[in-house]
Scaffold this motif. Structure first.
Motif, short mmCIF file in Angstrom:
data_model
loop_
_atom_site.label_atom_id
_atom_site.label_comp_id
_atom_site.label_asym_id
_atom_site.label_seq_id
_atom_site.Cartn_x
_atom_site.Cartn_y
_atom_site.Cartn_z
N THR A 136 11.99 68.65 103.65
CA THR A 136 13.34 69.24 104.18
C THR A 136 13.54 68.55 105.51
O THR A 136 14.74 68.32 105.74
CB THR A 136 13.22 70.62 104.27
OG1 THR A 136 13.07 71.00 102.99
CG2 THR A 136 14.51 71.28 104.73
N LYS A 145 14.91 65.03 105.44
CA LYS A 145 15.91 64.96 104.66
C LYS A 145 17.07 65.38 105.74
O LYS A 145 18.14 64.86 105.81
CB LYS A 145 16.26 65.77 103.26
CG LYS A 145 15.64 65.35 102.29
CD LYS A 145 15.69 66.25 101.07
CE LYS A 145 14.86 65.73 99.55
NZ LYS A 145 14.74 66.56 98.47
N LEU A 201 17.65 62.49 107.88
CA LEU A 201 18.51 61.49 107.51
C LEU A 201 19.85 62.00 107.27
O LEU A 201 20.66 61.01 107.18
CB LEU A 201 17.91 61.26 106.04
CG LEU A 201 16.39 60.57 105.98
CD1 LEU A 201 15.75 60.37 104.64
CD2 LEU A 201 16.40 59.23 106.58
N GLU A 234 20.89 64.22 104.98
CA GLU A 234 21.07 64.60 103.59
C GLU A 234 21.22 65.80 103.30
O GLU A 234 21.50 66.28 102.24
CB GLU A 234 19.78 63.83 102.59
CG GLU A 234 19.78 62.31 102.92
CD GLU A 234 18.87 61.86 101.99
OE1 GLU A 234 17.93 62.78 101.45
OE2 GLU A 234 18.58 60.40 101.90
N LEU A 235 20.91 66.88 104.31
CA LEU A 235 20.88 68.33 104.22
C LEU A 235 21.58 68.71 105.20
O LEU A 235 21.55 68.31 106.38
CB LEU A 235 19.46 68.87 104.08
CG LEU A 235 18.62 69.02 102.77
CD1 LEU A 235 17.45 69.52 103.04
CD2 LEU A 235 19.28 69.69 101.72
N THR A 276 24.68 62.57 111.84
CA THR A 276 25.76 63.34 110.78
C THR A 276 27.00 62.97 111.15
O THR A 276 28.14 63.09 110.35
CB THR A 276 25.78 64.85 111.16
OG1 THR A 276 26.24 65.01 112.42
CG2 THR A 276 24.54 65.34 110.74
N PRO A 299 27.54 55.68 106.31
CA PRO A 299 26.12 55.49 105.82
C PRO A 299 25.99 53.84 105.94
O PRO A 299 24.68 53.45 105.91
CB PRO A 299 26.42 55.59 104.41
CG PRO A 299 27.65 56.94 104.37
CD PRO A 299 28.35 56.64 105.43
N PRO A 328 12.10 57.76 99.31
CA PRO A 328 11.90 59.04 99.04
C PRO A 328 10.72 59.26 98.25
O PRO A 328 9.90 58.15 97.86
CB PRO A 328 13.14 59.19 97.94
CG PRO A 328 13.61 57.80 97.80
CD PRO A 328 12.87 56.93 98.49
N SER A 364 11.66 58.26 93.21
CA SER A 364 12.74 56.90 93.23
C SER A 364 12.79 56.61 91.53
O SER A 364 12.00 55.99 91.13
CB SER A 364 12.41 55.70 93.93
OG SER A 364 12.20 56.17 95.24
#
Length: 232
Positions: free
Chosen positions: A42, A45, A48, A50-51, A65, A69, A80, A83
């Protein structure tokens, strides 16, 4: 530098991350350890982007954020934990996808160099779906490596973000991949890796961070944190 300030993640009613603050300078391999459910993946992520998370995450001074990308893809590559490839791509095609997402689209020789780095030279034509679990893991690592092949570029250091990079590998390949990660950091890039194996982590990490129930319990050199009270 990677900078996290008071990063928290809530999923439903559960607060999975409890306000994590840390810095990871380029030129360092930072390993994040903890028991299952501690919040390691978590945290990666959230790092990155992603969350959804509160707090702030900055990579080389930019807010992840608020960054496109394509820009982030030139700064950092991600391996990850799982994959999946749904189509019959060859290993060479998968690596090319990574290379062309970064700054090396015009350097096809990087593909074969990345395969050599993970010990899979000459396997470009293999269907990635037919590889063993460990071979797929190394193939995807080659894809990530090709994306950020040179640890330092015109925009500063590049980064490898690795979630359990050695989980499917035999001991020999575990050592090979950890040496690769350490070498990338020693050459000026940044590496953040989620790991379960404390022995491998202590052998290769510049620093280790321990998560417990979504909180940062300890961070420091292996000699500083691999202590009885911390491990208990």
């Amino acid at each position: 530098m990677l900078e996290l300030v008071d990063v928290a993640v809530q999923i439903g009613r559960r607060r999975v991350l409890q306000g994590i603050s840390l810095t990871a300078p380029a030129g360092e391999l930072l390993v994040i350890c903890g028991a299952n459910g501690a919040g390691k993946s978590t945290l990666l992520k959230a790092t990155l982007g992603e969350l959804p998370a509160t707090g702030s995450v900055r990579l080389n001074g930019i807010d992840v954020t608020q960054t496109q990308p394509a820009t982030l893809a030139r700064l950092r590559a991600v391996l990850p934990q799982d994959s999946e490839v749904a189509f019959g791509f060859s290993l060479g095609e998968v690596i090319r996808l990574g290379r062309e997402a970064g700054d090396f689209a015009t350097r096809p020789e990087v593909d074969s160099l990345a395969l050599v780095a993970v010990g899979m030279q000459g396997r470009e034509s293999d269907d990635i779906r037919r590889l063993s679990g460990g071979e797929r893991q190394r193939g995807h690592l080659a894809r990530a490596l090709a994306q950020v092949w040179e640890p330092v570029g015109p925009q500063g250091p590049r980064w490898l973000m690795l979630d359990e990079p050695v989980a499917s590998l035999d001991l020999g390949h575990q050592l090979q991949i950890m040496r690769l990660a350490r070498s990338y950091a020693d050459a000026g890039g940044g590496v953040v890796a989620i790991m379960h194996d404390l022995n491998l982590s202590a052998m290769f990490a510049h620093r280790m961070a321990f998560l417990v129930d979504g909180r940062l319990a300890a961070i420091g050199s292996p000699g500083e944190v691999m202590q009885r009270d911390v491990l208990e």
